[in-house]
Design a protein around this motif. Sequence first.
Motif: not given
Length: 131
Positions: A40-62
Amino acid sequence: MKIYMQLLIIFGFSFIGNVISTLFHLPIPGSIIGMILLFLALQFKLLEFRHVDEAGSFLINNMTILFLPAGVGIMAKWNLISHFWAQILLIVIGALIINILILGKLVEWIKVKFEGDYVALNPEASSSEPD
């Protein structure tokens, strides 16, 4: 340092979800509530995707590493659950069929809503007569 801040944001949402689940005695796990809040924070632009992109990609890849403890737990307690293998298999197959049906209908609905109904637009495609 950047990835640590991104992990802190993701884990912070998970922690907030755990607090909410515990305070209100909800039957939903706190980590799920936290991920919904993150979405919801990402959807309503309270948080930008770039703020969690690298860590989120790492978690998904592993992700397979994250499921390893659950698999080890099942193998460690196999003597307790081995008597129920038929019920477990039935539940897994039933859940798989229900998921396939729901996802199929959801994709069909999304396709019609955003792309239109090709069958209704092209009456020749729906006829069963050979050309």
